[in-house]
Design a protein around this motif. Structure first.
Motif, mmCIF file in Angstrom:
data_model
loop_
_atom_site.group_PDB
_atom_site.id
_atom_site.type_symbol
_atom_site.label_atom_id
_atom_site.label_comp_id
_atom_site.label_asym_id
_atom_site.label_seq_id
_atom_site.Cartn_x
_atom_site.Cartn_y
_atom_site.Cartn_z
ATOM 1 N N LEU A 15 13.816 14.650 4.300
ATOM 2 C CA LEU A 15 12.705 15.380 3.721
ATOM 3 C C LEU A 15 12.578 16.719 4.424
ATOM 4 C CD1 LEU A 15 10.162 12.438 3.648
ATOM 5 C CD2 LEU A 15 11.647 13.200 1.805
ATOM 6 N N GLY A 16 12.403 17.763 3.650
ATOM 7 C CA GLY A 16 12.259 19.085 4.244
ATOM 8 C C GLY A 16 13.589 19.575 4.785
ATOM 9 N N ALA A 17 13.528 20.525 5.688
ATOM 10 C CA ALA A 17 14.726 21.130 6.275
ATOM 11 C C ALA A 17 15.164 20.316 7.478
ATOM 12 C CB ALA A 17 14.437 22.576 6.657
ATOM 13 N N GLY A 18 15.514 19.061 7.256
ATOM 14 C CA GLY A 18 15.959 18.191 8.339
ATOM 15 C C GLY A 18 14.843 17.775 9.278
ATOM 16 N N ALA A 19 13.586 17.847 8.833
ATOM 17 C CA ALA A 19 12.455 17.536 9.691
ATOM 18 C C ALA A 19 12.257 16.034 9.869
ATOM 19 C CB ALA A 19 11.187 18.168 9.146
ATOM 20 N N VAL A 20 12.564 15.251 8.843
ATOM 21 C CA VAL A 20 12.356 13.806 8.902
ATOM 22 C C VAL A 20 13.554 13.120 8.243
ATOM 23 C CG1 VAL A 20 10.919 11.886 8.141
ATOM 24 C CG2 VAL A 20 9.846 14.039 8.787
ATOM 25 N N SER A 21 14.022 12.053 8.867
ATOM 26 C CA SER A 21 15.084 11.239 8.304
ATOM 27 C C SER A 21 14.583 9.802 8.230
ATOM 28 C CB SER A 21 16.334 11.331 9.190
ATOM 29 O OG SER A 21 17.312 10.437 8.732
ATOM 30 N N ILE A 22 14.701 9.198 7.054
ATOM 31 C CA ILE A 22 14.253 7.828 6.841
ATOM 32 C C ILE A 22 15.440 7.008 6.377
ATOM 33 C CG2 ILE A 22 12.699 6.330 5.541
ATOM 34 C CD1 ILE A 22 10.960 8.859 5.055
ATOM 35 N N ALA A 23 15.697 5.896 7.045
ATOM 36 C CA ALA A 23 16.758 4.975 6.627
ATOM 37 C C ALA A 23 16.123 3.619 6.372
ATOM 38 C CB ALA A 23 17.836 4.864 7.692
ATOM 39 N N GLY A 24 16.493 2.995 5.275
ATOM 40 C CA GLY A 24 15.952 1.689 4.934
ATOM 41 C C GLY A 24 16.290 1.343 3.510
ATOM 42 N N THR A 25 15.445 0.537 2.887
ATOM 43 C CA THR A 25 15.653 0.132 1.499
ATOM 44 C C THR A 25 14.539 0.708 0.638
ATOM 45 O OG1 THR A 25 14.433 -1.921 1.805
ATOM 46 C CG2 THR A 25 16.815 -2.014 2.145
ATOM 47 N N VAL A 26 14.789 0.699 -0.656
ATOM 48 C CA VAL A 26 13.772 1.126 -1.627
ATOM 49 C C VAL A 26 13.729 0.093 -2.737
ATOM 50 C CG1 VAL A 26 15.347 2.565 -2.976
ATOM 51 C CG2 VAL A 26 12.903 3.069 -3.003
ATOM 52 N N THR A 27 12.520 -0.207 -3.210
ATOM 53 C CA THR A 27 12.363 -1.087 -4.362
ATOM 54 C C THR A 27 11.699 -0.308 -5.485
ATOM 55 O OG1 THR A 27 10.268 -1.948 -3.488
ATOM 56 C CG2 THR A 27 12.252 -3.245 -3.049
ATOM 57 N N VAL A 28 12.032 -0.687 -6.698
ATOM 58 C CA VAL A 28 11.396 -0.116 -7.881
ATOM 59 C C VAL A 28 10.368 -1.139 -8.348
ATOM 60 C CG1 VAL A 28 11.748 0.699 -10.237
ATOM 61 C CG2 VAL A 28 13.497 1.134 -8.488
ATOM 62 N N GLU A 29 9.099 -0.751 -8.284
ATOM 63 C CA GLU A 29 8.001 -1.662 -8.639
ATOM 64 C C GLU A 29 7.434 -1.261 -9.991
ATOM 65 O OE1 GLU A 29 7.307 -4.212 -6.757
ATOM 66 O OE2 GLU A 29 8.475 -3.638 -4.998
ATOM 67 N N LEU A 30 7.260 -2.226 -10.876
ATOM 68 C CA LEU A 30 6.753 -1.944 -12.208
ATOM 69 C C LEU A 30 5.236 -1.883 -12.264
ATOM 70 C CD1 LEU A 30 9.151 -4.137 -14.381
ATOM 71 C CD2 LEU A 30 9.290 -1.698 -13.836
ATOM 72 N N ASP A 31 4.559 -2.348 -11.227
ATOM 73 C CA ASP A 31 3.097 -2.346 -11.245
ATOM 74 C C ASP A 31 2.531 -1.270 -10.319
ATOM 75 O OD1 ASP A 31 3.971 -3.637 -8.924
ATOM 76 O OD2 ASP A 31 2.119 -4.776 -8.743
ATOM 77 N N GLY A 32 1.334 -0.825 -10.643
ATOM 78 C CA GLY A 32 0.602 0.069 -9.752
ATOM 79 C C GLY A 32 0.853 1.559 -9.935
ATOM 80 N N ALA A 33 1.807 1.954 -10.749
ATOM 81 C CA ALA A 33 2.121 3.382 -10.882
ATOM 82 C C ALA A 33 0.992 4.148 -11.556
ATOM 83 C CB ALA A 33 3.429 3.564 -11.645
ATOM 84 N N HIS A 34 0.394 3.569 -12.588
ATOM 85 C CA HIS A 34 -0.700 4.263 -13.276
ATOM 86 C C HIS A 34 -1.919 4.400 -12.365
ATOM 87 C CE1 HIS A 34 1.259 3.209 -17.329
ATOM 88 N NE2 HIS A 34 1.432 4.500 -17.088
ATOM 89 N N ASP A 35 -2.223 3.356 -11.604
ATOM 90 C CA ASP A 35 -3.346 3.446 -10.662
ATOM 91 C C ASP A 35 -3.091 4.531 -9.622
ATOM 92 O OD1 ASP A 35 -4.740 1.393 -11.921
ATOM 93 O OD2 ASP A 35 -3.882 -0.148 -10.614
ATOM 94 N N LEU A 36 -1.876 4.590 -9.110
ATOM 95 C CA LEU A 36 -1.524 5.608 -8.124
ATOM 96 C C LEU A 36 -1.630 7.006 -8.728
ATOM 97 C CD1 LEU A 36 -0.477 6.440 -5.346
ATOM 98 C CD2 LEU A 36 1.848 6.054 -6.205
ATOM 99 N N ALA A 37 -1.122 7.195 -9.938
ATOM 100 C CA ALA A 37 -1.205 8.500 -10.595
ATOM 101 C C ALA A 37 -2.656 8.919 -10.799
ATOM 102 C CB ALA A 37 -0.467 8.464 -11.930
ATOM 103 N N SER A 38 -3.495 7.975 -11.192
ATOM 104 C CA SER A 38 -4.912 8.282 -11.397
ATOM 105 C C SER A 38 -5.604 8.671 -10.096
ATOM 106 C CB SER A 38 -5.633 7.080 -12.024
ATOM 107 O OG SER A 38 -5.140 6.835 -13.315
ATOM 108 N N ARG A 39 -5.311 7.937 -9.024
ATOM 109 C CA ARG A 39 -5.921 8.254 -7.723
ATOM 110 C C ARG A 39 -5.460 9.619 -7.212
ATOM 111 N NH1 ARG A 39 -4.216 3.113 -6.285
ATOM 112 N NH2 ARG A 39 -2.934 3.971 -4.637
ATOM 113 N N LEU A 40 -4.161 9.901 -7.337
ATOM 114 C CA LEU A 40 -3.653 11.195 -6.865
ATOM 115 C C LEU A 40 -4.195 12.351 -7.707
ATOM 116 C CD1 LEU A 40 0.029 10.224 -6.069
ATOM 117 C CD2 LEU A 40 -1.791 10.741 -4.433
ATOM 118 N N ALA A 41 -4.281 12.148 -9.012
ATOM 119 C CA ALA A 41 -4.823 13.198 -9.883
ATOM 120 C C ALA A 41 -6.276 13.485 -9.528
ATOM 121 C CB ALA A 41 -4.693 12.790 -11.347
#
Length: 78
Positions: A15-41
């Motif tokens: 992320l950014g110009a080499g400021a942060v490096s994250i190693a791990g796994t990622v999951t694609v979750e089908l739930d909660g995206a609309h709630d998150l979008a509403s909260r962020l908006a």
């Protein structure tokens, strides 16, 4: 169609110009995206503005997924 829970065995992200490096796994979750979008908006947009309210309505009208990072290591660089 994305399976209910798809897990990529490894993810490495810079992320950014080499400021942060994250190693791990990622999951694609089908739930909660609309709630998150509403909260962020609500937090970052003026939803009394008709343009922003329409933007949010457009987002909520589409199918959305959440990408959830499960970090194993996080490194910060100066």
């Amino acid at each position: 169609m994305i399976p209910p829970r798809y897990e990529d065995p490894r993810i490495l992200s810079n992320l950014g110009a080499g400021a942060v490096s994250i190693a791990g796994t990622v999951t694609v979750e089908l739930d909660g995206a609309h709630d998150l979008a509403s909260r962020l908006a609500a937090r970052y947009w003026d939803l009394d503005d008709p343009t922003r309210a329409a933007d949010l309505a457009g987002i909520l009208a589409e199918d959305q997924v959440r990408l959830v990072l499960h970090p194993e290591t996080v490194n910060r660089y100066a």
